[in-house]
Design a protein around this motif. Sequence first.
Motif, short mmCIF file in Angstrom:
data_model
loop_
_atom_site.label_atom_id
_atom_site.label_comp_id
_atom_site.label_asym_id
_atom_site.label_seq_id
_atom_site.Cartn_x
_atom_site.Cartn_y
_atom_site.Cartn_z
N GLU A 52 1.71 14.05 6.90
CA GLU A 52 1.04 13.01 7.48
C GLU A 52 1.07 13.70 8.95
OE1 GLU A 52 0.88 8.54 9.43
OE2 GLU A 52 3.20 8.97 8.52
N LEU A 53 1.44 14.50 9.56
CA LEU A 53 1.57 15.40 10.79
C LEU A 53 1.03 16.50 10.49
CD1 LEU A 53 2.53 15.65 14.02
CD2 LEU A 53 4.01 17.25 13.25
N SER A 54 0.69 16.91 9.10
CA SER A 54 -0.25 18.24 9.85
C SER A 54 -1.73 17.46 9.00
CB SER A 54 -0.16 18.79 8.13
OG SER A 54 -1.77 19.78 7.58
N GLY A 55 -2.31 15.90 9.12
CA GLY A 55 -3.14 15.74 8.48
C GLY A 55 -3.62 15.41 10.03
N ARG A 56 -3.04 14.66 10.69
CA ARG A 56 -3.18 14.66 12.11
C ARG A 56 -4.02 15.61 13.38
NH1 ARG A 56 -4.38 8.85 11.50
NH2 ARG A 56 -2.64 8.22 10.72
N MET A 57 -3.18 16.93 13.00
CA MET A 57 -3.35 17.99 13.76
C MET A 57 -5.24 18.10 13.01
SD MET A 57 -0.83 18.51 15.96
CE MET A 57 0.87 18.85 16.43
N THR A 58 -4.94 17.91 11.64
CA THR A 58 -6.57 18.58 11.55
C THR A 58 -7.80 17.40 12.42
OG1 THR A 58 -5.82 19.03 9.90
CG2 THR A 58 -8.25 19.09 9.56
N GLN A 59 -7.36 16.05 11.95
CA GLN A 59 -8.11 15.38 12.88
C GLN A 59 -8.03 15.87 14.61
OE1 GLN A 59 -6.46 11.58 11.55
NE2 GLN A 59 -7.39 11.83 9.20
N PHE A 60 -6.81 16.07 15.79
CA PHE A 60 -6.73 15.85 15.84
C PHE A 60 -8.45 17.37 16.48
CE2 PHE A 60 -5.30 18.18 20.04
CZ PHE A 60 -6.15 17.48 21.40
N GLY A 61 -7.88 18.69 15.79
CA GLY A 61 -9.42 19.46 15.64
C GLY A 61 -10.80 19.03 15.55
N MET A 62 -10.55 18.11 14.32
CA MET A 62 -12.46 17.75 14.48
C MET A 62 -12.45 16.85 15.35
SD MET A 62 -12.77 19.27 11.50
CE MET A 62 -14.43 18.20 11.05
N ALA A 63 -11.69 16.49 15.86
CA ALA A 63 -12.12 15.63 17.33
C ALA A 63 -12.54 15.98 18.18
CB ALA A 63 -11.46 14.68 17.66
N ALA A 64 -12.24 17.15 18.72
CA ALA A 64 -12.08 18.55 19.85
C ALA A 64 -13.57 18.75 19.25
CB ALA A 64 -11.31 19.55 19.85
N VAL A 65 -13.79 19.08 18.02
CA VAL A 65 -15.25 19.69 17.83
C VAL A 65 -16.72 18.97 18.44
CG1 VAL A 65 -16.51 20.85 16.09
CG2 VAL A 65 -14.52 21.50 16.08
N GLU A 66 -16.43 17.13 17.51
CA GLU A 66 -16.82 16.41 17.43
C GLU A 66 -16.92 16.57 19.30
OE1 GLU A 66 -15.63 13.00 15.64
OE2 GLU A 66 -16.42 13.85 13.85
N THR A 67 -16.29 16.17 20.29
CA THR A 67 -16.19 16.49 21.29
C THR A 67 -17.11 16.80 22.26
OG1 THR A 67 -14.19 14.85 21.70
CG2 THR A 67 -15.23 15.86 23.84
N ILE A 68 -17.21 18.57 21.64
CA ILE A 68 -17.66 19.46 22.03
C ILE A 68 -19.24 18.73 22.21
CG2 ILE A 68 -17.85 22.02 22.71
CD1 ILE A 68 -15.18 21.08 24.04
N GLY A 69 -19.30 18.91 20.43
CA GLY A 69 -20.94 18.78 20.04
C GLY A 69 -21.41 17.10 20.59
#
Length: 542
Positions: A52-69
Motif C-alpha cells: 500500500e505504501l508503494s502505491g501511495r508513493m506512486t500516487q504522490f509522484g503522479m500528483a507532483a506531475v499533475e501539479t506541475i502541469g
Amino acid sequence: MRSLKVRFALLLGSIALVVVLAAAGVLAAIGAAERTIDRTLAAQGRLELLAELSGRMTQFGMAAVETIGNPDLAPEAMGIARSNVDRALTTVDEALSRSVAGSDDPLDRMQYALRSRPMAQLRAARVILDRQVSQIVRETDSEKRQNSIKGALNGFGAMTGQPLSFLIEAERRSMVLGSDAARELSRRLRIAAALAVLGALGLVVLLWRSITRPTLARIEAVRRAAGAIGGGKLDTRLSVATRDELGLLVANVNRMAARLSRREGRVAADRAALEDTVEARTADLRAANARLEAVDRSRRRFFADVSHELRTPLTVILGECDLAARAGPRITDHAPAFATIRKRAMRLKLRVEDLLRVARSESGEIELDRRALGLAPVLAEAVDNLASEAARRRVALTFEPGARDLEVLADREWMRQVVESLIDNALRHATGLTRVVVALSGGGAAPARITVTDDGPGFGDREQTLFERFRRGDRPAEMGFGIGLALARWLIEQHDGTIRLGAGEDGHGARVTLDLPPLDLIVEGDDAASRDDRRMRKDDAA
C-alpha cells in the motif's frame, strides 16, 4: 508397600502426572505454534502495508506531475497525496513497532533497526520531492519546468526504489522463516509425541507388572477359593502372603471356611437325627393309614351289605303288590293303597340301588352300561321321582324338554341318578327356594345341555370347591341322601362331558350345567365297526 491404598494412590498419582505432563506439553506446543503463526501473519500484514505504501508513493509522484502541469491545483492535489503517504508511512512504522514491542529477542530488535533506516529514507524522499515540486511550480519557463520535474521524479524513484525493495524482501524473508519455523515445530512436536507415547506405555507396563498384575492374581485366587467353598469344598484355605487389605480379606475367607466346615458337621448330625425322627414318624403314619384303610374297607363293606340286604325285602314287597294287583276284583277297594305301596317301594328300591352304586364307586367297581338313549324321558322320570318331595317343601319343580329329544350315549340309571341328586341338592340346600327348573337344550353341532336352575341364594365363593369329595357348603342343610357333586362330576367326565356351577338368570340363584356330546357326533367320529356297534346298542335299547 503394605497397603493397597498406597499402591493405588501411587498408580493414580502416576497417571495424574502423565496427564499433567501431557497437558503441559500440549499447551507449550500450542503456544509455540501460536507465536510462529502470529509472526508469519504479522509479516504478511506488514508486506501488505508496504505494498500500500508503494502505491501511495506512486500516487504522490503522479500528483507532483499533475501539479506541475496544472499549478492551480497544486495545493489541493499535493496535500491529499502527501497525507496519504504520511499515513501509510505511519501505519508501517506502527506495525514495525508492534513486532518488537513484546519481544525480548535481540534478533527482533536488530531487524527493527535495519528496517528503520529505509523508512527514514522514504520519509526523506517524500520531503525532498515535496520541496522540489514547490520550487518547480514557481518556474515560469515550461520547458525548464518539465525537465525539472523529470529530474525530480527520477531522483524520487531512485530514493524510494531501493528502500521499498529492501523492506519488501525483508518481510518476505520473515514469512519464509515463519513457515520454516512452523515446519520445524511440527517435526519436533511429532518427535515429542512419539517419545511421550513410548514413555507412557513404559510407565503403564511398569505399573501393571509391579501393582496391577499381582493384585489381580491375588483377587483371582480369592475368587477361585470362594467358588470352591460355595461348591462344598470347605477344607479350602488360602495363604496369607501380605498384611494389606487383601491379606485381611484372605484371612477372613479362611475363618469363614472354618466356621462353615464346623457348621456343616453340626448340620449333618442334625440331619441324621431328623431323618431318624422322620423315619419313625413315617412308620407310625403307615400304621395309622393301614388302620384307617381297614376301617374304610369295613365301612364300604357294611354299606354294600346293608344295601344288598335292603334290596331283598323290597323285591318281596314289590312282588306281593304285583300279585295283589293281579288278584282282580277282590281287592278293588284296596287298589289305591297297593298302588301307593308299590310306588313308595319302587322309589325306595331306586334309593337302595343308588346306595349300592355309591358303595361300588367308592370301591372302584363302577361299570357303566352306556347305551343310546333319549334324555327327555330320563329327565322326566327324575323330575317325577322328586315331585312329591318338592310339593312337600312347597317348591315348584318343572321340566322344560326343549324343542326335541336329544340322544346321547350314556348309562340310563346313572344319568337319572345324577339329575335326581342335583334336584335333591337344590331342594335341601337352597334357603328360601321357590322354584326349580330342569331344562334340556342344544342339538345339532352343539352339545346336549342339561341345566338345573333354582332361585335360591346361589353358590358362594367357598362353595366353588363343592366338587371335592366330602366337601359340604357353609349353609345349614338337612342330612340328605345322594351321590354328591364329586361323584356327579366323575360320572359326567366318564361320559365325555363337562359339569360346572354358576349363577342363574340375571345373576340370581344357582345353576348347574351338564354338557354331553350328542350321539350323532360320536357316531361320526367313530370308524365303521364302532358305528355298527353303536347302532346295534341303540336297537337293543329301543
